[in-house]
Design an enzyme around this catalytic site. Structure first.
Site, PDB file in Angstrom:
ATOM      1  N   ASN A  13      -8.883   2.678   6.533  1.00 16.72           N
ATOM      2  CA  ASN A  13      -8.215   1.561   6.206  1.00 16.72           C
ATOM      3  C   ASN A  13      -6.785   1.244   7.325  1.00 16.72           C
ATOM      4  O   ASN A  13      -6.335   2.368   7.601  1.00 16.72           O
ATOM      5  CB  ASN A  13      -7.450   1.673   4.880  1.00 16.72           C
ATOM      6  CG  ASN A  13      -6.556   0.445   4.509  1.00 16.72           C
ATOM      7  OD1 ASN A  13      -5.569  -0.048   5.223  1.00 16.72           O
ATOM      8  ND2 ASN A  13      -6.833   0.062   3.032  1.00 16.72           N
ATOM      9  N   HIS A  16      -2.102  -0.011   8.057  1.00 17.92           N
ATOM     10  CA  HIS A  16      -0.621   0.260   8.286  1.00 17.92           C
ATOM     11  C   HIS A  16      -0.482   0.220   9.814  1.00 17.92           C
ATOM     12  O   HIS A  16       0.783   0.529  10.522  1.00 17.92           O
ATOM     13  CB  HIS A  16      -0.261   1.505   7.617  1.00 17.92           C
ATOM     14  CG  HIS A  16      -0.159   1.338   6.025  1.00 17.92           C
ATOM     15  ND1 HIS A  16       0.887   0.522   5.585  1.00 17.92           N
ATOM     16  CD2 HIS A  16      -0.913   1.684   4.913  1.00 17.92           C
ATOM     17  CE1 HIS A  16       0.641   0.443   4.135  1.00 17.92           C
ATOM     18  NE2 HIS A  16      -0.354   1.141   3.887  1.00 17.92           N
ATOM     19  N   HIS A  49      -6.794  -4.604   3.752  1.00 18.72           N
ATOM     20  CA  HIS A  49      -6.200  -5.435   2.621  1.00 18.72           C
ATOM     21  C   HIS A  49      -5.459  -6.456   2.989  1.00 18.72           C
ATOM     22  O   HIS A  49      -4.410  -6.507   3.620  1.00 18.72           O
ATOM     23  CB  HIS A  49      -5.398  -4.513   1.708  1.00 18.72           C
ATOM     24  CG  HIS A  49      -4.976  -4.938   0.503  1.00 18.72           C
ATOM     25  ND1 HIS A  49      -4.435  -4.073  -0.463  1.00 18.72           N
ATOM     26  CD2 HIS A  49      -5.029  -6.135  -0.241  1.00 18.72           C
ATOM     27  CE1 HIS A  49      -3.801  -5.096  -1.361  1.00 18.72           C
ATOM     28  NE2 HIS A  49      -4.436  -6.110  -1.338  1.00 18.72           N
ATOM     29  N   ARG A  51      -3.042  -9.057   2.066  1.00 15.40           N
ATOM     30  CA  ARG A  51      -2.250  -9.154   0.760  1.00 15.40           C
ATOM     31  C   ARG A  51      -1.770 -10.559   0.631  1.00 15.40           C
ATOM     32  O   ARG A  51      -1.617 -11.335   1.649  1.00 15.40           O
ATOM     33  CB  ARG A  51      -0.829  -8.161   0.752  1.00 15.40           C
ATOM     34  CG  ARG A  51      -1.216  -6.938   0.661  1.00 15.40           C
ATOM     35  CD  ARG A  51      -0.052  -5.808   0.567  1.00 15.40           C
ATOM     36  NE  ARG A  51       0.430  -6.081  -0.810  1.00 15.40           N
ATOM     37  CZ  ARG A  51       0.447  -5.295  -1.713  1.00 15.40           C
ATOM     38  NH1 ARG A  51      -0.237  -4.178  -1.652  1.00 15.40           N
ATOM     39  NH2 ARG A  51       1.063  -5.386  -2.903  1.00 15.40           N
ATOM     40  N   ARG A  55       1.880  -8.951   4.255  1.00 11.86           N
ATOM     41  CA  ARG A  55       3.044  -8.031   4.790  1.00 11.86           C
ATOM     42  C   ARG A  55       2.410  -7.269   5.946  1.00 11.86           C
ATOM     43  O   ARG A  55       3.313  -6.358   6.616  1.00 11.86           O
ATOM     44  CB  ARG A  55       3.505  -7.114   3.721  1.00 11.86           C
ATOM     45  CG  ARG A  55       2.685  -6.153   2.958  1.00 11.86           C
ATOM     46  CD  ARG A  55       3.337  -5.227   1.754  1.00 11.86           C
ATOM     47  NE  ARG A  55       3.632  -6.007   0.707  1.00 11.86           N
ATOM     48  CZ  ARG A  55       3.808  -5.207  -0.347  1.00 11.86           C
ATOM     49  NH1 ARG A  55       3.690  -3.958  -0.546  1.00 11.86           N
ATOM     50  NH2 ARG A  55       4.303  -5.950  -1.519  1.00 11.86           N
ATOM     51  N   GLU A  79     -10.286  -5.896   1.107  1.00 10.81           N
ATOM     52  CA  GLU A  79      -9.501  -5.722  -0.102  1.00 10.81           C
ATOM     53  C   GLU A  79      -8.776  -7.069  -0.519  1.00 10.81           C
ATOM     54  O   GLU A  79      -8.013  -7.177   0.373  1.00 10.81           O
ATOM     55  CB  GLU A  79      -8.843  -4.456  -0.071  1.00 10.81           C
ATOM     56  CG  GLU A  79      -9.583  -3.186   0.064  1.00 10.81           C
ATOM     57  CD  GLU A  79      -8.576  -1.864   0.238  1.00 10.81           C
ATOM     58  OE1 GLU A  79      -8.839  -0.828   0.452  1.00 10.81           O
ATOM     59  OE2 GLU A  79      -7.426  -2.119   0.342  1.00 10.81           O
ATOM     60  N   THR A 109       2.888  -0.246  -2.781  1.00 10.34           N
ATOM     61  CA  THR A 109       1.302  -0.160  -2.307  1.00 10.34           C
ATOM     62  C   THR A 109       0.335  -0.737  -3.750  1.00 10.34           C
ATOM     63  O   THR A 109       1.028  -0.933  -4.768  1.00 10.34           O
ATOM     64  CB  THR A 109       0.926   1.151  -2.020  1.00 10.34           C
ATOM     65  OG1 THR A 109      -0.360   1.205  -1.589  1.00 10.34           O
ATOM     66  CG2 THR A 109       1.531   2.296  -2.970  1.00 10.34           C
ATOM     67  N   THR A 110      -0.796  -0.574  -3.828  1.00 10.93           N
ATOM     68  CA  THR A 110      -1.551  -0.822  -4.724  1.00 10.93           C
ATOM     69  C   THR A 110      -1.414   0.349  -5.838  1.00 10.93           C
ATOM     70  O   THR A 110      -1.917   1.239  -5.676  1.00 10.93           O
ATOM     71  CB  THR A 110      -3.028  -0.891  -4.352  1.00 10.93           C
ATOM     72  OG1 THR A 110      -2.964  -1.636  -3.372  1.00 10.93           O
ATOM     73  CG2 THR A 110      -3.965  -1.686  -5.634  1.00 10.93           C
ATOM     74  N   GLU A 160     -14.580   1.621  -7.269  1.00  7.99           N
ATOM     75  CA  GLU A 160     -13.609   2.396  -6.426  1.00  7.99           C
ATOM     76  C   GLU A 160     -12.684   3.129  -7.319  1.00  7.99           C
ATOM     77  O   GLU A 160     -11.837   2.552  -7.852  1.00  7.99           O
ATOM     78  CB  GLU A 160     -13.114   1.829  -5.086  1.00  7.99           C
ATOM     79  CG  GLU A 160     -12.331   2.738  -4.231  1.00  7.99           C
ATOM     80  CD  GLU A 160     -11.817   2.215  -2.881  1.00  7.99           C
ATOM     81  OE1 GLU A 160     -12.673   1.281  -2.470  1.00  7.99           O
ATOM     82  OE2 GLU A 160     -10.806   2.543  -2.438  1.00  7.99           O
ATOM     83  N   HIS A 202      -7.207   6.115  -2.129  1.00  7.82           N
ATOM     84  CA  HIS A 202      -5.741   5.902  -2.312  1.00  7.82           C
ATOM     85  C   HIS A 202      -5.054   7.328  -2.446  1.00  7.82           C
ATOM     86  O   HIS A 202      -5.299   8.200  -3.170  1.00  7.82           O
ATOM     87  CB  HIS A 202      -5.334   5.060  -3.728  1.00  7.82           C
ATOM     88  CG  HIS A 202      -4.046   4.221  -3.154  1.00  7.82           C
ATOM     89  ND1 HIS A 202      -2.843   5.025  -3.184  1.00  7.82           N
ATOM     90  CD2 HIS A 202      -3.805   3.065  -2.999  1.00  7.82           C
ATOM     91  CE1 HIS A 202      -1.868   4.179  -2.887  1.00  7.82           C
ATOM     92  NE2 HIS A 202      -2.467   3.027  -2.834  1.00  7.82           N
ATOM     93  N   GLY A 224      -6.354   5.301   4.346  1.00  5.51           N
ATOM     94  CA  GLY A 224      -5.644   4.812   5.529  1.00  5.51           C
ATOM     95  C   GLY A 224      -4.166   5.351   5.896  1.00  5.51           C
ATOM     96  O   GLY A 224      -3.928   5.929   6.820  1.00  5.51           O
TER      97      GLY A 224
HETATM   98  N1  PXP Z   1      -8.579   1.831  -1.390  1.00 10.48           N
HETATM   99  C1  PXP Z   1      -8.102   0.515  -1.825  1.00 10.48           C
HETATM  100  C2  PXP Z   1      -8.653  -0.181  -2.868  1.00 10.48           C
HETATM  101  C3  PXP Z   1      -6.490   0.549  -1.432  1.00 10.48           C
HETATM  102  O1  PXP Z   1      -6.045  -0.745  -2.085  1.00 10.48           O
HETATM  103  C4  PXP Z   1      -5.995   1.261  -0.576  1.00 10.48           C
HETATM  104  C5  PXP Z   1      -4.680   1.102   0.002  1.00 10.48           C
HETATM  105  O2  PXP Z   1      -4.783  -0.225   0.427  1.00 10.48           O
HETATM  106  C6  PXP Z   1      -6.873   2.297  -0.024  1.00 10.48           C
HETATM  107  C7  PXP Z   1      -7.969   2.715  -0.340  1.00 10.48           C
HETATM  108  C8  PXP Z   1      -6.169   3.227   0.897  1.00 10.48           C
HETATM  109  O3  PXP Z   1      -5.290   4.184   0.497  1.00 10.48           O
HETATM  110  P1  PXP Z   1      -4.349   5.011   1.662  1.00 10.48           P
HETATM  111  O4  PXP Z   1      -3.838   3.808   2.509  1.00 10.48           O
HETATM  112  O5  PXP Z   1      -3.206   5.533   0.715  1.00 10.48           O
HETATM  113  O6  PXP Z   1      -5.123   5.895   2.078  1.00 10.48           O
END
Ligand code: PXP
Length: 256
Positions: A13, A16, A49, A51, A55, A79, A109-110, A160, A202, A224
């Protein structure tokens, strides 16, 4: 790598990278360059993602990522929230996969999974239209049997599992961590028994990746924030390679 190891895909991901870029309103660091580095370093696909508040990832980023992934023959995992705007963008780009996530503008964050139980009537038609367009649809859910069953009933092909609570518990040395891991394992078993493909993501870092990767039903991890942070110290390619190695180590124990 063993056959079992190869079954666990890594989606990187790159949100960032865009967060850092946007902090200055500059054109660098470039998420497209990050995507190229990630694929060269062993990522199986790219996750981003878009959003509603844009952002980090922008519409132009999604346009460019769709081109890169198509050119490289690698999956783009888009996403997005369950909104008409995001559905239209997904249908315009036809990414390999769409992962439906909850979104609240004020969240950092999510913060939790999509409530598919309560949102069934809103989510089911969106899943249907995305799937009819050939997009593999995933619901990002908490490790809750009711959410797993609801994801199946809305027609998702994939769930997921949100690993955020478990990963946070490990980092904070919270004694509930083993119980949260057991919950993820049970949800993965339940989802696989219903015929769903199971992913997780996540908050995963080098410490938590192995227990998560060792859950045998998992087919894909999406990681990510930790990788982008680690890239500051060792570079993005080596950070991803290390994560890939840890995933493969966890899987080779399973295969043994
Ligand atoms: N999976 C999903 C569905 C997410 O929303 C995110 C964060 O955007 C991630 C995975 C990756 O999470 P992280 O950035 O904390 O590794």
């Amino acid at each position: 790598m063993t056959a079992a190891a190869s079954l666990l895909r890594l989606g990187v991901n790159i949100d960032h990278v865009a967060t850092v870029r946007n902090a200055r309103g500059e054109s660098y660091p470039d998420p497209m360059r990050a995507a190229e580095v990630a694929l060269a370093a062993g990522a199986d696909g790219i996750t981003a993602h878009l959003r509603e508040d844009r952002r980090h990832i922008s519409d132009a980023d999604i346009d460019a990522l769709a081109v890169i992934c198509r050119r490289r023959g690698r999956p783009l995992n888009f996403e997005c929230a369950v909104t008409p705007e995001m559905e239209a963008i997904a249908l315009a780009h036809l990414p390999h996969a769409a992962c439906l996530v909850p979104e609240r503008r004020e969240e950092v964050t999510t913060e939790g999974g999509l409530d598919v139980v309560r949102g069934h009537n809103k989510i089911a038609p969106v899943v249907g239209r995305l799937a009819a367009a050939g997009i593999r649809v995933s619901c990002f859910i908490d490790a809750d049997p009711a959410q797993v069953a609801a994801a199946k009933s809305v027609g998702a092909q994939v769930v997921e599992l949100h690993t955020g609570a478990y990963c946070e518990a490990v980092r904070h040395r919270d004694p509930r961590a083993p119980e949260l891991l057991e919950g993820l394992k049970a949800a993965a078993r339940e989802a696989a028994a219903l015929g769903l493909e199971v992913h997780a993501g996540h908050g995963i870092d080098y410490e938590t990746v192995k227990p998560v990767a060792a859950i045998p039903e998992l087919m894909e991890l999406n990681i990510g924030h930790f990788l982008i942070g680690e890239a500051i110290f060792i570079g993005l390619g080596p950070a991803i390679q290390r994560m890939r190695t840890l995933m493969d180590e966890a899987r080779s124990v399973l295969a043994a």
